[in-house]
Design an enzyme around this catalytic site. Structure first.
Site, short mmCIF file in Angstrom:
data_model
loop_
_atom_site.label_atom_id
_atom_site.label_comp_id
_atom_site.label_asym_id
_atom_site.label_seq_id
_atom_site.Cartn_x
_atom_site.Cartn_y
_atom_site.Cartn_z
N ASP A 117 -49.19 -13.61 -27.08
CA ASP A 117 -48.56 -14.27 -25.94
C ASP A 117 -49.64 -15.01 -25.15
OD1 ASP A 117 -47.44 -14.58 -23.15
OD2 ASP A 117 -45.73 -13.61 -24.12
N ILE A 118 -49.34 -16.22 -24.70
CA ILE A 118 -50.36 -17.00 -23.97
C ILE A 118 -50.53 -16.52 -22.53
CG2 ILE A 118 -50.14 -19.05 -25.42
CD1 ILE A 118 -48.45 -20.32 -23.18
N ASN A 148 -35.40 -10.20 -23.96
CA ASN A 148 -34.64 -10.64 -22.79
C ASN A 148 -33.50 -11.55 -23.25
OD1 ASN A 148 -36.60 -9.37 -21.13
ND2 ASN A 148 -37.90 -11.17 -21.31
N VAL A 159 -37.41 -18.86 -23.13
CA VAL A 159 -37.35 -19.69 -24.34
C VAL A 159 -36.09 -19.26 -25.09
CG1 VAL A 159 -38.46 -20.31 -26.51
CG2 VAL A 159 -39.86 -19.91 -24.47
N HIS A 206 -36.71 -13.61 -29.24
CA HIS A 206 -38.08 -13.15 -29.47
C HIS A 206 -38.24 -11.76 -28.86
CE1 HIS A 206 -38.04 -15.43 -25.68
NE2 HIS A 206 -39.04 -14.67 -25.26
N HIS A 221 -41.05 -9.02 -27.36
CA HIS A 221 -42.37 -8.79 -26.81
C HIS A 221 -42.84 -7.42 -27.27
CE1 HIS A 221 -42.14 -12.04 -23.69
NE2 HIS A 221 -40.85 -11.85 -23.90
#
Length: 114
Positions: free
Chosen positions: A30-31, A87, A96, A100, A102
């Site tokens: 993750d950025i 989420n 986004v 996805h 996390h």
């Protein structure tokens, strides 16, 4: 899908720090990490939200959790513990619109998360 940043990562149009990839999923750092280990695991198939999952996606979602387990073991956080979070929609924190997951670990994670 042409505007989806995660689809662009899957297509190789955007560089990412990949930690795992196979024919179904890709995982990358993750950025904006919220923990010492914070990776995103995404299916290569574009699915906007959890609400868009179909019956034939069951195997894919199970595979994502197996990948999360493998990455946690590879990163050395499996024994101490880790969290997998997804989420859904704006109020759920989704930013986004490509499902996805996390994977967070490497520190004590509090509950509730926020």
């Amino acid at each position: 899908m042409e505007e989806c940043i995660f689809c662009k990562i899957v297509a190789g149009e955007i560089n990412s720090n990949i930690v795992y990839e196979d024919d179904k999923v890709i995982a990358f750092k993750d950025i904006n990490p919220e923990a010492p280990i914070h990776h995103l695991i995404i299916p290569k198939k574009h699915i906007p939200t959890l609400l868009d999952l179909q019956e034939d996606d069951k195997e894919l979602i199970g595979h994502i959790y197996l990948v999360a387990s493998k990455i946690a073991q590879d990163e050395g956080i499996a024994e101490d513990g880790f969290r997998v979070v997804s989420n859904c929609n704006e109020a759920g924190g989704q930013s986004v619109y490509h499902i996805h997951y996390h994977l967070l670990g490497g520190r004590n994670l509090q509950w509730p998360p926020g």
